[in-house]
Enzyme design. Structure first.
Site, short mmCIF file in Angstrom:
data_model
loop_
_atom_site.label_atom_id
_atom_site.label_comp_id
_atom_site.label_asym_id
_atom_site.label_seq_id
_atom_site.Cartn_x
_atom_site.Cartn_y
_atom_site.Cartn_z
N GLU A 115 -21.93 -46.26 102.74
CA GLU A 115 -22.62 -45.76 103.93
C GLU A 115 -21.93 -44.50 104.44
O GLU A 115 -20.72 -44.49 104.67
CB GLU A 115 -22.56 -46.89 104.97
CG GLU A 115 -23.45 -46.73 106.16
CD GLU A 115 -23.44 -48.01 107.01
OE1 GLU A 115 -23.53 -49.13 106.46
OE2 GLU A 115 -23.36 -47.88 108.24
N LYS B 140 -30.73 -47.96 113.53
CA LYS B 140 -30.22 -48.68 114.69
C LYS B 140 -31.18 -48.47 115.85
O LYS B 140 -31.63 -47.34 116.08
CB LYS B 140 -28.83 -48.17 115.06
CG LYS B 140 -27.79 -48.41 113.96
CD LYS B 140 -26.45 -47.80 114.28
CE LYS B 140 -25.48 -48.07 113.16
NZ LYS B 140 -24.39 -47.12 113.06
N ASP C 79 -26.39 -42.94 107.47
CA ASP C 79 -26.38 -43.57 108.79
C ASP C 79 -26.35 -42.49 109.88
O ASP C 79 -27.38 -42.17 110.46
CB ASP C 79 -25.16 -44.51 108.90
CG ASP C 79 -25.06 -45.19 110.26
OD1 ASP C 79 -25.98 -45.03 111.08
OD2 ASP C 79 -24.06 -45.89 110.52
N ASP D 253 -18.35 -48.46 104.48
CA ASP D 253 -18.85 -47.52 105.48
C ASP D 253 -17.71 -46.57 105.87
O ASP D 253 -16.71 -47.00 106.44
CB ASP D 253 -19.35 -48.27 106.72
CG ASP D 253 -19.97 -47.34 107.75
OD1 ASP D 253 -20.03 -46.11 107.50
OD2 ASP D 253 -20.40 -47.83 108.82
N LYS E 208 -15.20 -51.29 106.51
CA LYS E 208 -14.92 -49.94 107.01
C LYS E 208 -13.83 -49.29 106.16
O LYS E 208 -12.81 -49.93 105.85
CB LYS E 208 -14.49 -50.01 108.47
CG LYS E 208 -15.62 -50.39 109.43
CD LYS E 208 -16.55 -49.23 109.67
CE LYS E 208 -17.63 -49.62 110.68
NZ LYS E 208 -18.55 -48.48 110.95
MG LIG Z 1 -22.30 -46.76 109.68
#
Ligand SMILES: [Mg+2]
Length: 328
Positions: free
Chosen positions: A164, A213, A189, A138, A107
């Site tokens: 991402e 997802k 995403d 991300d 992250k």
């Molecule tokens: Mg993501």
């Protein structure tokens, strides 16, 4: 679809402690549904509106009730380790929780942190795991176009599998991708949520890959359809689910691989390692970089032990009652 009264006796609201702060929370709340076809999970983030949460509910109810879903009953899928926006010094201990992995998602662009923090964190991952693992970052749309270009020029030195959602809008993703000219691949995403999104991402050439997802996209069937429509490489992920939701994600990854004839890219489904407690005695923590597709039956004692407070349960039941009439 079941009514609220039919669902009520099948609902368990849990609150699981995390090993580290993630998305500014230290507890993950989730609704577990003891469905006729197996256990399912509904866990939209607390700040999401009802229309969005209803998409997640559609996914949860499909998984709990749909006898024709054709789930895989054995096997496993590869996963990546997920490193939250922690200090670089904490990275080695966190990575130990995952064991051997072939891919890591880091992250970045956390509010209140700097690019130097991100660089240090990614460097720490490379130092611990070496050059052979795939490293992804991300940003959750947290950078402006200029910030993203600058950050990815620097982070690109660590050889990234992809970045991402570096910026929030699809238009900016497309601009950034053009600027980077292949030096860092872009994955969409948050830009892939609504039914109209996939087409827009492909039309604008905004991404090299999409993240899918199960819950936000409304379930296994819908998510697989979207993957077919887009025609780009895919990474399946989830949103810090319990082991029940992670298994739903693993089933989605297996389904996409089966229906598109592609290999499963390491999925963002290793996050049971970030939970201090789970709802099963056999949590879906990565083993040799994989998690199994076997269904999860929560342990009654653990579900009781980690039951949300009466107040939080009432909050979730009210949300459920509002979302049911909004089902897509
Ligand atoms: Mg993501």
């Amino acid at each position: 679809m079941p009514s609220f009264d039919e669902l009520l006796p099948r609902i368990h609201v849990v609150s699981l402690p995390l090993v580290t702060r993630f998305r500014r929370v230290t507890e993950r709340e989730a609704v577990l549904i003891d469905g006729p076809e197996g256990w399912s999970e509904w866990s939209p983030f607390l700040e999401y509106g009802d229309a969005e949460a209803a998409q997640w509910l559609h996914a949860a109810l499909e998984y709990a009730n749909d006898a024709e879903l054709d789930l895989a009953d054995s096997g496993s899928i590869p996963v990546n380790a997920t490193v939250p926006a922690i200090a670089a010094a904490e990275v080695p201990a966190l990575l130990e929780r995952y064991g051997t992995v072939r891919a890591v998602k880091v992250k970045v662009a956390e509010p209140g942190q700097t690019l130097e923090d991100d660089v240090a964190r990614v460097r720490a991952v490379r130092e611990v795991l070496g050059d052979d693992v795939l490293v992804r970052v991300d940003a959750n749309g947290g950078w402006s176009l200029e910030e993203a270009a600058r950050a990815l020029e620097q982070l690109g030195a660590f050889t990234l599998d992809y970045a991402e959602q570096p910026v929030a809008s699809v238009e900016d993703l497309a601009r950034l991708r053009e600027q980077l000219d292949g030096r860092v691949a872009i994955a969409a995403d948050e830009s892939i949520r609504k039914a109209s999104d996939p087409l827009r991402v492909t039309q604008l050439g905004a991404a090299d890959r999409i993240i899918v997802k199960a819950q936000p996209l409304g379930g296994l069937r819908r998510a697989t359809e979207i993957v077919r429509e887009v025609g780009l490489p895919v990474t399946v992920s989830s949103a810090l689910d319990t082991s029940v939701g992670l298994t739903m994600g693993a089933q989605l990854a297996a389904r996409i691989a089966r229906e598109t004839g592609t290999e499963v890219s390491p999925a963002g489904l290793g996050t049971a390692a970030l939970l201090r407690a789970d709802v099963t005695r056999a949590p879906k923590r990565p083993v040799e970089g994989t998690i199994s597709l076997a269904p999860v039956v929560p342990d009654r004692d653990l579900v009781e032990q980690h039951a949300a407070s009466a107040e939080r349960r009432a909050w979730w039941l009210a949300r459920l009652e509002r979302c049911l009439p909004l089902l897509p």
